[in-house]
Write an enzyme that holds these catalytic residues in place. Structure first.
Site, PDB file in Angstrom:
ATOM      1  N   GLU A 115      -2.905   7.820  -0.122  1.00 41.29           N
ATOM      2  CA  GLU A 115      -2.877   9.418   0.876  1.00 41.29           C
ATOM      3  C   GLU A 115      -2.861   8.379   2.340  1.00 41.29           C
ATOM      4  OE1 GLU A 115      -1.887  12.028   1.208  1.00 41.29           O
ATOM      5  OE2 GLU A 115      -1.618  11.618  -1.064  1.00 41.29           O
TER       6      GLU A 115
HETATM    7  C1  LIG Z   1      -2.965   4.513  -7.912  1.00 44.81           C
HETATM    8  C2  LIG Z   1      -2.036   4.941  -6.891  1.00 44.81           C
HETATM    9  C3  LIG Z   1      -1.728   6.116  -7.028  1.00 44.81           C
HETATM   10  C4  LIG Z   1      -0.698   6.791  -6.005  1.00 44.81           C
HETATM   11  N1  LIG Z   1      -0.302   7.929  -5.930  1.00 44.81           N
HETATM   12  C5  LIG Z   1       0.681   8.126  -5.058  1.00 44.81           C
HETATM   13  C6  LIG Z   1       1.415   9.411  -5.161  1.00 44.81           C
HETATM   14  O1  LIG Z   1       0.917  10.346  -6.125  1.00 44.81           O
HETATM   15  N2  LIG Z   1       2.579   9.638  -4.527  1.00 44.81           N
HETATM   16  C7  LIG Z   1       2.877   8.908  -3.628  1.00 44.81           C
HETATM   17  O2  LIG Z   1       3.895   9.216  -2.848  1.00 44.81           O
HETATM   18  N3  LIG Z   1       2.367   7.744  -3.408  1.00 44.81           N
HETATM   19  C8  LIG Z   1       1.391   7.510  -4.172  1.00 44.81           C
HETATM   20  N4  LIG Z   1       0.617   6.251  -3.940  1.00 44.81           N
HETATM   21  C9  LIG Z   1       1.213   5.437  -2.983  1.00 44.81           C
HETATM   22  C10 LIG Z   1       0.101   5.062  -1.840  1.00 44.81           C
HETATM   23  O3  LIG Z   1      -0.111   6.237  -1.048  1.00 44.81           O
HETATM   24  C11 LIG Z   1       0.626   3.936  -0.837  1.00 44.81           C
HETATM   25  O4  LIG Z   1       0.325   2.754  -1.947  1.00 44.81           O
HETATM   26  C12 LIG Z   1      -0.021   3.602   0.180  1.00 44.81           C
HETATM   27  O5  LIG Z   1       0.439   4.952   1.161  1.00 44.81           O
HETATM   28  C13 LIG Z   1       0.087   2.429   0.926  1.00 44.81           C
HETATM   29  O6  LIG Z   1       1.626   2.076   0.913  1.00 44.81           O
HETATM   30  P1  LIG Z   1       1.661   0.759   0.398  1.00 44.81           P
HETATM   31  O7  LIG Z   1       1.381   0.381  -0.948  1.00 44.81           O
HETATM   32  O8  LIG Z   1       3.327   0.421   0.216  1.00 44.81           O
HETATM   33  O9  LIG Z   1       1.197  -0.325   1.357  1.00 44.81           O
HETATM   34  P2  LIG Z   1       2.119  -0.942   2.793  1.00 44.81           P
HETATM   35  O10 LIG Z   1       2.554   0.263   3.560  1.00 44.81           O
HETATM   36  O11 LIG Z   1       3.064  -2.097   2.623  1.00 44.81           O
HETATM   37  O12 LIG Z   1       0.610  -1.551   3.501  1.00 44.81           O
HETATM   38  C14 LIG Z   1       0.330  -2.719   3.351  1.00 44.81           C
HETATM   39  C15 LIG Z   1      -0.892  -3.187   4.408  1.00 44.81           C
HETATM   40  O13 LIG Z   1      -0.437  -2.946   5.562  1.00 44.81           O
HETATM   41  C16 LIG Z   1      -1.189  -2.073   6.535  1.00 44.81           C
HETATM   42  N5  LIG Z   1      -0.176  -1.315   7.190  1.00 44.81           N
HETATM   43  C17 LIG Z   1       1.187  -0.803   6.910  1.00 44.81           C
HETATM   44  N6  LIG Z   1       1.781  -0.287   8.086  1.00 44.81           N
HETATM   45  C18 LIG Z   1       0.609  -0.562   8.916  1.00 44.81           C
HETATM   46  C19 LIG Z   1       0.686  -0.073  10.502  1.00 44.81           C
HETATM   47  N7  LIG Z   1       1.833   0.436  11.072  1.00 44.81           N
HETATM   48  N8  LIG Z   1      -0.470  -0.123  11.198  1.00 44.81           N
HETATM   49  C20 LIG Z   1      -1.505  -1.124  10.830  1.00 44.81           C
HETATM   50  N9  LIG Z   1      -1.346  -1.420   9.493  1.00 44.81           N
HETATM   51  C21 LIG Z   1      -0.513  -1.119   8.621  1.00 44.81           C
HETATM   52  C22 LIG Z   1      -1.736  -1.040   5.373  1.00 44.81           C
HETATM   53  O14 LIG Z   1      -2.697  -0.423   6.041  1.00 44.81           O
HETATM   54  C23 LIG Z   1      -1.798  -1.986   4.336  1.00 44.81           C
HETATM   55  O15 LIG Z   1      -3.256  -2.564   4.336  1.00 44.81           O
HETATM   56  C24 LIG Z   1      -0.311   5.698  -5.016  1.00 44.81           C
HETATM   57  C25 LIG Z   1      -1.006   4.527  -4.956  1.00 44.81           C
HETATM   58  C26 LIG Z   1      -1.471   3.961  -5.902  1.00 44.81           C
HETATM   59  C27 LIG Z   1      -2.114   2.646  -6.207  1.00 44.81           C
END
Ligand SMILES: Cc1cc2nc3c(=O)[nH]c(=O)nc-3n(C[C@H](O)[C@H](O)[C@H](O)COP(=O)(O)OP(=O)(O)OC[C@H]3O[C@@H](n4cnc5c(N)ncnc54)[C@H](O)[C@@H]3O)c2cc1C
Length: 596
Positions: free
Chosen positions: A443
């Site tokens: 989220e």
């Molecule tokens: C168990 C689980 C359930 C989930 N359920 C859903 C769901 O129902 N629907 C859905 O759509 N998604 C879902 N997700 C996805 C989840 O919302 C994302 O994993 C999350 O938003 C982070 O995206 P990412 O994993 O691609 O990390 P990334 O976006 O690659 O981020 C990696 C790191 O970089 C940091 N970062 C990235 N951009 C910035 C910035 N601009 N400034 C500072 N820091 C930054 C982040 O904070 C993080 O620490 C789920 C994930 C999991 C693991």
């Protein structure tokens, strides 16, 4: 094995004594008739459902997890989940706070919120299935066409169908502007969607007859970035005009993730192979529409963490009274046993009180936000609605990030109370730590929530919303400033308010020169705001407890002790956080990336 009892007494205190919910709701025509007894009865029944039906499935659901069949693409939730969901639907719980026009019971958010705390405490993984459905309901209720609402809302309200939110793709998480799933317009007004989503919670399961996916995708003429994203309804089975599930839509589960926690919830890879969907809202304005669901989900994630904090606390305090180790430093407390219960040790009490204070503070805070949402939706005066909406917008990232950070601390401390036994699965405590961890990530990670708070909600708004909320705190400080008994709460509350004002101005000035200053300060800044909010609610709770302590009801004695602990031991974290936030971007950005 762990235990759970719904914290009804504290909920009643928060709703009726702290927030005076019955009187507040009288201003809202939709809820003016609702009395405290009815709310209490609903929560009592909800607590029974959570404790008797969901809680026994929490540990087994974690051990068993979900099962994926690669041939049929079907997913089976852990044993007992389907039956519990059937009971949930038969009892009418999904409809609790939904619009009566679509079969809902029309109760306020503030009741639904308390109900969700109990569901999450009992079984977070299970609760995600109906929780996401409720988010989909809210999104369609706000942005769906009349025909879409007529077709889908009654099914989501009754719980016959569930919902999902499909945003994330393998290359695109935080930065949704990168998403690639395509939507091609069809002659009949529908769209054909192709792409692949990952990490979709509750994306496939055997609980309900149909799953309504809300999918973000791009139209062929979409501008690049977030301004080119549209939102679509993509049902698993395409409903006929009467709402009966018809042919299978090619939106299928390709795999489920093996993960750290919430094993009972299916985290799915979802493939769209020319799946039929329908546009929700305007083309290219999908993020705007999806924000309804995302904001609901952010508050929902805060409630997940509040539930975990409470259940972890309940178990740790029971264990601490039972486990015999060592003697109290001040002399034996229990002559008849070979050692004293560990609750005699100051540091065990620190761990317990940390979890307890985070639970009680979180309950006071989230009930307040839920009440503000009820105002935002239902107050007859447009200005009141706007003021409530501003507060909700300001504080939503704080609910999400502060409560989930706190739950990570609280569940870990609660596990620590068990010593080595906390690390062993059969006691159930390590599951709470594992389940709590995802709440800080999904989220929008807590970093992103913090950037939203500081960058968008505070600085872009020249601090107006924060000042407005600060005025409420200031009024409370002035009102109680001369009350000697309250000074231990009022002085630190006034102090943190002043410090936050100065910190905000300082970061704002620095950000004119260097935007990295916002990113460097955001996370500690968010916790300072969270603590200010908690200090405000703990001071208000302490005032009530001081007034009622002489009644002889130990509840108020305990409330006062928890408030004193909060001010003495948790609020001082802000001194360190402010120093961190003020230290600037230099210490983070100086090191060249190649040297990491
Ligand atoms: C168990 C689980 C359930 C989930 N359920 C859903 C769901 O129902 N629907 C859905 O759509 N998604 C879902 N997700 C996805 C989840 O919302 C994302 O994993 C999350 O938003 C982070 O995206 P990412 O994993 O691609 O990390 P990334 O976006 O690659 O981020 C990696 C790191 O970089 C940091 N970062 C990235 N951009 C910035 C910035 N601009 N400034 C500072 N820091 C930054 C982040 O904070 C993080 O620490 C789920 C994930 C999991 C693991």
């Amino acid at each position: 094995m762990p235990q759970y009892t719904a914290p009804l007494r504290d909920m009643q205190f928060v709703l009726h004594e702290l927030h005076q919910v019955e009187a507040e709701l009288r201003d809202l025509p939709a809820h003016a008739e609702l009395d405290a007894d009815t709310m209490n009865q609903i929560l009592e029944e909800g607590g029974k459902f959570a404790a008797d039906i969901l809680f026994p499935l929490n540990h087994s659901g974690d051990r068993e997890g979900c099962t994926f069949n690669p041939e049929t693409h079907a997913v089976r939730a852990p044993q007992g989940f389907k039956d519990a969901y059937k009971q949930y639907v038969e009892a009418g719980w999904p409809a609790l706070s939904c619009d009566p026009a679509f079969g809902g019971q029309g109760l306020p958010m503030v009741v639904n919120n308390a109900f969700y705390e109990m569901l999450n405490a009992a079984n977070q993984a299970w609760t995600m299935y109906p929780g996401l459905s409720h988010g989909a309901y809210e999104c369609l209720h706000t942005h769906g066409t009349a025909a879409q609402q007529a077709l889908y809302l009654p099914k989501l309200v009754s719980g016959e169908w569930t919902g999902t939110m499909c945003l994330t793709e393998s290359h695109c998480g935080t930065d949704l502007g990168l998403l690639k799933t395509r939507a091609m317009p069809q002659a009949d007004g529908s769209y054909q969607l192709t792409g692949s989503k990952i990490f979709i919670s509750a994306g496939e399961h055997d609980l309900a007859a149909n799953i309504i996916h809300l999918v973000l995708a791009r139209l062929p003429d979409a501008p690049v970035g977030t301004k080119g994203i549209s939102l679509f309804i993509v049902p698993k089975f395409m409903p006929d005009t009467e709402g009966k599930p018809g042919p299978r839509n090619p939106i299928t589960c390709g795999a489920i993730e093996e993960k750290m926690g919430i094993h009972g919830n299916a985290t799915c890879q979802i493939n769209l192979d020319g799946a039929t969907g329908w546009l929700i809202g305007e083309p290219h304005r999908g993020l705007n529409a999806m924000f309804v669901m995302m904001n609901a989900a952010r508050l929902g994630v805060g409630m997940q963490s509040l539930g975990l904090t409470e259940v972890a606390y309940q178990n740790a305090q029971a264990y601490a009274k039972d486990r015999l180790q060592g003697r109290a430093l001040g002399g034996t407390k229990s002559e008849d046993t070979p050692a004293d219960p560990i609750i005699v040790h100051p540091d065990v009490r620190r761990m317990l009180l940390t979890a307890r204070a985070y639970a009680e503070g979180g309950r006071a805070f989230t009930s307040y936000i839920a009440l503000m949402i009820d105002r935002e939706l239902n107050h007859p005066d447009a200005m009141q609605r706007q003021e409530a909406a501003d507060e909700v917008a300001l504080l939503t990232p704080v609910v999400k990030a502060f409560l989930t950070d706190n739950a990570w601390i609280a569940t870990s401390e609660a596990m620590q109370v068990y010593g080595g036994h906390g690390y062993i699965a059969e006691w159930g405590m390590e599951q709470y730590v594992r389940d709590a961890r995802i709440n800080m990530i999904y989220e929008g990670t807590n970093t992103i929530q913090s950037l939203d708070l500081l960058g968008r909600k505070v600085l872009m708004d020249n601090g107006a919303k924060l000042r407005k909320f600060g005025e409420k705190i200031q009024a409370f400080v002035v009102e109680n400033g001369s009350d000697e008994a309250m000074s231990e709460f009022i002085s630190p509350l006034a102090d943190i308010g002043d410090k936050l004002t100065k910190l905000t101005m300082e970061i704002g000035m620095k950000a004119f020169q260097n935007r990295d200053e916002i990113g460097a300060a955001a996370v500690p800044y968010m916790r300072v705001v969270g603590h200010m909010v908690f200090a405000y609610f703990f001071a208000r709770m302490a005032k009530i407890a001081l007034e009622k302590e002489s009644s002889g009801d130990n509840f108020y004695t305990a409330k006062l002790a928890t408030a004193r602990f909060y001010f003495a031991r948790l609020l001082p974290e802000t001194a360190m956080l402010i120093r961190q936030a003020r230290s600037g971007a230099g210490n983070l950005m100086a090191l060249d990336a190649s040297l990491f």
